[in-house]
Design a protein around this motif. Structure first.
Motif, mmCIF file in Angstrom:
data_model
loop_
_atom_site.group_PDB
_atom_site.id
_atom_site.type_symbol
_atom_site.label_atom_id
_atom_site.label_comp_id
_atom_site.label_asym_id
_atom_site.label_seq_id
_atom_site.Cartn_x
_atom_site.Cartn_y
_atom_site.Cartn_z
ATOM 1 N N THR A 1 -30.623 4.745 11.594
ATOM 2 C CA THR A 1 -32.384 5.172 11.145
ATOM 3 C C THR A 1 -32.617 4.929 13.144
ATOM 4 O O THR A 1 -34.049 5.460 13.851
ATOM 5 C CB THR A 1 -32.987 3.954 10.790
ATOM 6 N N PHE A 2 -31.870 3.911 13.838
ATOM 7 C CA PHE A 2 -32.930 3.523 15.237
ATOM 8 C C PHE A 2 -32.025 5.149 16.013
ATOM 9 O O PHE A 2 -32.873 4.484 17.097
ATOM 10 C CB PHE A 2 -32.047 2.057 15.902
ATOM 11 N N LEU A 3 -31.369 4.820 15.843
ATOM 12 C CA LEU A 3 -31.158 6.148 16.383
ATOM 13 C C LEU A 3 -32.020 7.108 16.668
ATOM 14 O O LEU A 3 -32.317 7.988 18.204
ATOM 15 C CB LEU A 3 -29.983 6.870 16.149
ATOM 16 N N GLU A 4 -32.970 7.593 15.534
ATOM 17 C CA GLU A 4 -33.295 8.827 15.000
ATOM 18 C C GLU A 4 -35.006 8.475 16.363
ATOM 19 O O GLU A 4 -35.340 9.303 16.576
ATOM 20 C CB GLU A 4 -34.741 8.808 13.874
ATOM 21 N N VAL B 1 -19.021 4.884 17.071
ATOM 22 C CA VAL B 1 -18.495 6.227 15.701
ATOM 23 C C VAL B 1 -19.856 6.616 15.020
ATOM 24 O O VAL B 1 -20.600 7.699 15.497
ATOM 25 C CB VAL B 1 -18.029 5.316 14.314
ATOM 26 N N SER B 2 -21.133 5.191 14.864
ATOM 27 C CA SER B 2 -22.447 6.157 14.937
ATOM 28 C C SER B 2 -22.724 7.168 15.972
ATOM 29 O O SER B 2 -24.175 8.324 15.921
ATOM 30 C CB SER B 2 -22.936 4.450 15.167
ATOM 31 N N PHE B 3 -23.000 6.756 17.076
ATOM 32 C CA PHE B 3 -23.765 7.674 18.202
ATOM 33 C C PHE B 3 -22.366 8.867 18.130
ATOM 34 O O PHE B 3 -23.540 9.943 18.385
ATOM 35 C CB PHE B 3 -22.950 7.515 20.415
ATOM 36 N N GLY C 1 -24.450 12.638 17.101
ATOM 37 C CA GLY C 1 -24.068 14.414 17.800
ATOM 38 C C GLY C 1 -24.006 13.729 19.234
ATOM 39 O O GLY C 1 -23.997 14.419 20.296
ATOM 40 N N MET C 2 -24.344 12.318 19.677
ATOM 41 C CA MET C 2 -24.507 12.597 20.910
ATOM 42 C C MET C 2 -23.483 12.552 22.081
ATOM 43 O O MET C 2 -22.043 12.080 21.505
ATOM 44 C CB MET C 2 -24.839 10.359 20.689
ATOM 45 N N ARG D 1 -19.010 -2.002 27.591
ATOM 46 C CA ARG D 1 -20.587 -1.153 27.715
ATOM 47 C C ARG D 1 -19.518 -0.286 27.520
ATOM 48 O O ARG D 1 -18.625 0.743 27.145
ATOM 49 C CB ARG D 1 -20.405 -0.933 29.711
ATOM 50 N N CYS D 2 -20.829 1.082 27.253
ATOM 51 C CA CYS D 2 -21.541 2.238 26.671
ATOM 52 C C CYS D 2 -22.677 3.179 27.101
ATOM 53 O O CYS D 2 -23.472 2.589 26.962
ATOM 54 C CB CYS D 2 -20.985 2.573 25.415
ATOM 55 N N ILE D 3 -22.451 3.934 27.653
ATOM 56 C CA ILE D 3 -23.718 4.977 27.974
ATOM 57 C C ILE D 3 -23.498 6.049 27.256
ATOM 58 O O ILE D 3 -22.204 6.543 27.684
ATOM 59 C CB ILE D 3 -23.663 5.017 29.367
#
Length: 210
Positions: free
Chosen positions: A132-135, A162-164, A168-169, A204-206
């Motif tokens: 919901t935050f990614l949205e 996993v969430s990313f 579909g990121m 870290r993740c981009i």
């Protein structure tokens, strides 16, 4: 550790109108107008005492920076750090939905630094990388915008990857030991320095929306 209450914090925040945007929800779609230059906007969610945003704004003058911090006892320290910076503004709110504050495509980068991991399963919806935050991020970020996340919490990091991916990121960079890279462009937060000095790896993740 519980922070000491600063009874003068509310008044201090209101006094520093040049550093803290007092009516952030009225700025939706018009954030560029509060900066000296119109340039890409980077948003840090959870600014804390301001070490990161101060460093980033100093070394990246080609960006405007907005730092969101809900704790009045912490943001007063950030105010003192960014007083002389013309490309940095702070916002004292508990931002439950960024879409109430920013228009579509208004933000170019989002930084999530050492966010609360909310380790209990029943608190999953509070994690800042829950879908919901990614949205929200997808809505306010420019098409080429990025989310840059740093944490010392391995479980939160794995959950976020996993969430990313499920959202579909695109994972542009995944680093399991950031400080081993000796990246001179990395600006540390207060927590980052504390955890790193204890020998804990920094992850870290981009990521970006495709």
């Amino acid at each position: 550790m519980r922070l000491r209450n600063k009874p003068w914090a509310d008044d201090y925040i209101k006094e520093h109108t040049s550093n803290v945007e007092q009516d952030p929800y009225d700025r939706k779609g018009n954030w560029q107008s509060i900066f000296h230059k119109e340039q890409p906007i980077a948003l840090e969610i959870g600014t804390g005492k301001g070490r990161f945003i101060e460093g980033m704004a100093t070394y990246n003058p080609e960006f405007n920076f907005i730092g969101i911090e809900r704790d009045k006892n912490v943001i007063v320290s950030a105010i003192n750090k960014i007083k002389e910076l013309t490309n940095t503004k702070l916002v004292h709110v508990n931002a439950r939905d960024l879409r109430d504050m920013f228009s579509e495509n208004e933000i170019d980068r989002i930084y999530l630094n050492f966010s609360d991991p909310w380790p209990k399963t029943r608190h999953e919806k509070r994690r800042l990388t829950y879908y919901t935050f990614l949205e929200q991020y997808q809505s306010v970020l420019h098409n080429q915008g990025k989310i840059i996340m740093k944490t010392d919490n391995r479980k939160l990091f794995e959950y976020s990857l996993v969430s990313f991916s499920q959202f579909g990121m695109k994972l542009e960079d995944v680093t399991l030991d950031l400080h081993a890279l000796e990246d001179e462009t990395n600006v540390m937060t207060e927590y980052e320095e504390k955890f790193s000095n204890k020998g804990q790896p920094i992850y870290r993740c981009i990521a970006s929306f495709q």
